[in-house]
Design a protein around this motif. Structure first.
Motif, PDB file in Angstrom:
ATOM      1  N   PHE A  93       0.809  -1.202  -0.162  1.00  0.00           N
ATOM      2  CA  PHE A  93      -0.039  -0.059  -0.199  1.00  0.00           C
ATOM      3  C   PHE A  93       0.811   1.380   0.096  1.00  0.00           C
ATOM      4  O   PHE A  93       0.472   2.141   0.327  1.00  0.00           O
ATOM      5  N   GLY A  94       2.045   1.232  -0.421  1.00  0.00           N
ATOM      6  CA  GLY A  94       2.965   2.387  -0.470  1.00  0.00           C
ATOM      7  C   GLY A  94       3.740   2.975   0.629  1.00  0.00           C
ATOM      8  O   GLY A  94       4.277   4.126   0.448  1.00  0.00           O
ATOM      9  N   LYS A  95       3.820   2.074   1.923  1.00  0.00           N
ATOM     10  CA  LYS A  95       4.530   2.835   2.865  1.00  0.00           C
ATOM     11  C   LYS A  95       6.249   2.979   2.636  1.00  0.00           C
ATOM     12  O   LYS A  95       6.377   4.087   3.009  1.00  0.00           O
ATOM     13  N   THR A  96       6.807   1.893   2.018  1.00  0.00           N
ATOM     14  CA  THR A  96       8.082   2.287   1.716  1.00  0.00           C
ATOM     15  C   THR A  96       8.137   3.287   0.700  1.00  0.00           C
ATOM     16  O   THR A  96       9.233   3.970   0.691  1.00  0.00           O
ATOM     17  N   THR A  97       7.251   3.364  -0.414  1.00  0.00           N
ATOM     18  CA  THR A  97       7.546   4.358  -1.464  1.00  0.00           C
ATOM     19  C   THR A  97       7.197   5.604  -0.779  1.00  0.00           C
ATOM     20  O   THR A  97       7.835   6.774  -1.200  1.00  0.00           O
ATOM     21  N   LEU A  98       6.421   5.660   0.286  1.00  0.00           N
ATOM     22  CA  LEU A  98       6.198   7.081   0.935  1.00  0.00           C
ATOM     23  C   LEU A  98       7.710   7.379   1.542  1.00  0.00           C
ATOM     24  O   LEU A  98       7.879   8.696   1.478  1.00  0.00           O
ATOM     25  N   LEU A  99       8.216   6.698   2.311  1.00  0.00           N
ATOM     26  CA  LEU A  99       9.436   6.937   2.834  1.00  0.00           C
ATOM     27  C   LEU A  99      10.661   7.407   1.896  1.00  0.00           C
ATOM     28  O   LEU A  99      11.328   8.427   1.853  1.00  0.00           O
ATOM     29  N   ASN A 100      10.728   6.875   0.558  1.00  0.00           N
ATOM     30  CA  ASN A 100      11.377   7.144  -0.409  1.00  0.00           C
ATOM     31  C   ASN A 100      11.096   8.615  -1.329  1.00  0.00           C
ATOM     32  O   ASN A 100      11.943   9.211  -1.615  1.00  0.00           O
TER      33      ASN A 100
ATOM     34  N   VAL B 191       8.257   2.817   9.256  1.00  0.00           N
ATOM     35  CA  VAL B 191       7.071   1.756   8.632  1.00  0.00           C
ATOM     36  C   VAL B 191       7.315   0.714   9.417  1.00  0.00           C
ATOM     37  O   VAL B 191       8.431   0.019   9.708  1.00  0.00           O
ATOM     38  N   ALA B 192       6.137  -0.080   9.818  1.00  0.00           N
ATOM     39  CA  ALA B 192       6.136  -1.340  10.538  1.00  0.00           C
ATOM     40  C   ALA B 192       4.993  -2.203  10.104  1.00  0.00           C
ATOM     41  O   ALA B 192       3.813  -1.576   9.878  1.00  0.00           O
TER      42      ALA B 192
END
Length: 535
Positions: free
Chosen positions: A365-372, A514-515
């Motif tokens: 759902f884009g959690k890692t993409t948000l951090l990047n 993110v977890a």
């Protein structure tokens, strides 16, 4: 593409001073070749006329000219190799600068690996060396032709025109060679990808009994690569063989006949004819070699174009920047799209100094993409990204790069020492290094193995938990205002995870973690929680 045609690799990457010196050496070499032809003609003339003194002096002169030719050849070759070294180094560093600049997001690593190894080696052989060969041969042709014309213009012109015959043959094959070269480059990239997958994925393939299928995929890519290479070789061979045939008839038989007629009619002495004949080899052979080089240059056109495009799209990333205090980070109506899919949309989020934000939810759902996106790897497709009341767009993101640290879910580990993996070659005091080890719970490991311990390829000499803690220490040692953490303790046991989390919560002004799964005790330390997907 027009830029590529306008500027060669030599003028693009080498100073004009060095090029002028190289041309001077090539001219000296060409002059030595002319002297050898002169002494050779006199030697033959002395034999035919029965003049011993001419024969002896010519033999000595011929030997001396070959010694000089050899010495100048060695010097010019060493100098030319130095130029090749300079160009290769600059090309590879320029391409790596492009790769590291962040403008190539989404491109496969295998494609870059294949280009840097296979394609750039072909560029060296058929491109850079080809351009040097062309320059050397042009110097030789001009000097040899000028001297030969001064001896007998008609015989020389016939020799020269006959040597031009292979040009038409080469032009007929150019289009086929370009197509075959492009096919080889594409097939080689696919082959490299399959080869890497097969080598790295052996264990997985064995477990799931997919060896035969993987071998079949590899076999197909190998066949296409070898077939493309074979087709390119065939086109080059056909072009070269037809060119040689045309040269034999029009560049050898015809001019020798004309020269013989000129001798028989008294317009040319036998001695001078032998000089011209000898010089013809210094005209026709280099001319054929130039044609071959021009043909080979066609094979690297696509490689050169890719390099030019990469250099044009390179962005300089600052290496030394002052850490800026971050008071607020805000996303307003943010949209992040991956392909045709809206991964994150209508996201409003404000984080202030002192906030500890937990982003939770299932994968995908884009959690890692948000951090990047927050540190600048990706850009918003719509909406606003605001830091300290300043709207951040494109290159502006890098103004704040030194304010962010990032802990990746899958640690990036270099085949180097523990010390290097934590510091990445930057200068830190022993106290700072030891503090980072302590907060990442790595002190015991370093005491056991020392900080100079080599972790191995992909960190194979350490456990997953140890590698994850190296990634954590790498972020903590920099003490940046904002810490982005993507599943930072996923490879750690519960007790160690609690200790690490406590250290992360106190290590920066703002923590955004993110977890996928986190205990209630650990979650209680955060001041804000954002759940994905957003309802």
């Amino acid at each position: 593409m027009r830029t590529l045609k306008r500027k060669s690799h030599l003028t693009k990457y080498v100073s004009y001073k060095k090029l002028i010196l190289l041309v001077f050496l090539f001219i000296l070499k060409a002059a030595a070749v002319v002297f050898t032809a002169e002494f050779f003609g006199r030697l033959i003339g002395g034999v035919s006329d029965g003049k011993w003194q001419v024969f002896v002096t010519s033999a000595i002169g011929l030997g001396a000219s070959y010694v000089v030719l050899t010495l100048i050849g060695i010097i010019s070759s060493i100098f030319a190799n130095g130029i090749i070294l300079t160009i290769n180094s600059k090309i590879k560093m320029n391409y790596m600068q492009f790769f590291l600049s962040g403008k190539n997001v989404g491109q496969e690593i295998d494609g870059h690996l294949s280009y840097l190894t296979n394609d750039l080696k072909l560029l060296e052989e058929n491109g850079i060396k080809g351009e040097l060969t062309i320059i050397e041969n042009i110097c030789l042709i001009l000097l040899s032709f000028s001297y030969a014309v001064s001896l007998d213009w008609l015989t020389t012109i016939v020799f020269f025109l006959g040597a031009l015959a292979p040009v038409a043959i080469g032009q007929m094959q150019n289009k086929k060679i370009e197509v075959a070269s492009k096919a080889l480059s594409n097939a080689n990239e696919k082959y490299t990808t399959n080869l890497k997958n097969l080598l790295l994925g052996k264990d997985t393939l064995i477990i799931y009994q997919a060896i035969e299928e993987a071998k079949n995929r590899f076999s197909k890519s190998l066949y296409h690569m070898e077939k493309s290479s074979n087709q390119l070789s065939n086109h080059l061979k056909i072009t070269n063989e037809l060119s040689i045939l045309a040269f034999i008839f029009l560049g050898v038989i015809l001019p020798i006949s004309v020269g013989g007629y000129r001798v028989l009619t008294g317009h040319l002495s036998l001695t001078l004819f032998f000089v011209i004949f000898q010089l013809n080899g210094s005209i026709s052979n280099p001319l054929v070699e130039i044609i071959e080089c021009l043909t080979e240059l066609k094979t690297v056109k696509q490689i050169s174009t890719r390099l030019t495009e990469a250099e044009a799209n390179t962005v300089d990333i600052p290496t030394q920047m002052r850490k800026q205090k971050i008071d607020t980070i805000s996303l307003q109506n943010a949209l992040i799209r991956v392909g045709e899919k809206n991964l994150i949309e209508n996201l409003d989020m404000t984080i202030r100094n002192g906030d500890k934000l937990l982003i939770s939810g299932p994968s995908g759902f884009g959690k890692t993409t948000l951090l990047n996106t927050l540190w600048g790897k990706y850009q918003l497709d719509d909406g606003e990204y605001v830091i300290n009341d300043e709207k951040v767009l494109n290159e502006k993101t890098f103004d704040y790069l030194s304010s962010f640290s990032l802990i990746k879910q899958k640690p990036l580990i270099f085949n180097d020492t523990i010390h290097y993996n934590v510091t990445l070659g930057k200068s830190f005091s022993d106290a700072e290094f030891n503090e980072a080890l302590m907060n990442a719970c790595l002190t015991e490991l370093v005491e056991e193995k020392t900080s100079d311990y080599i972790v191995g390829e992909n960190g194979e000499n350490l456990s997953g938990g140890q590698l994850q803690r190296i990634e954590i220490a790498r972020a903590l040692i920099r003490k940046r205002p904002v810490l982005l953490a993507d599943e930072p303790t996923s490879a750690l046991d519960p007790e160690l995870s609690k200790v690490i989390h406590a250290n992360l919560l106190s290590s920066s002004d703002i923590l955004i973690e993110v977890a996928h799964k986190i205990s209630a005790d650990e979650a209680a330390g955060f001041t804000k929680i954002l759940k994905f997907p957003k309802e």
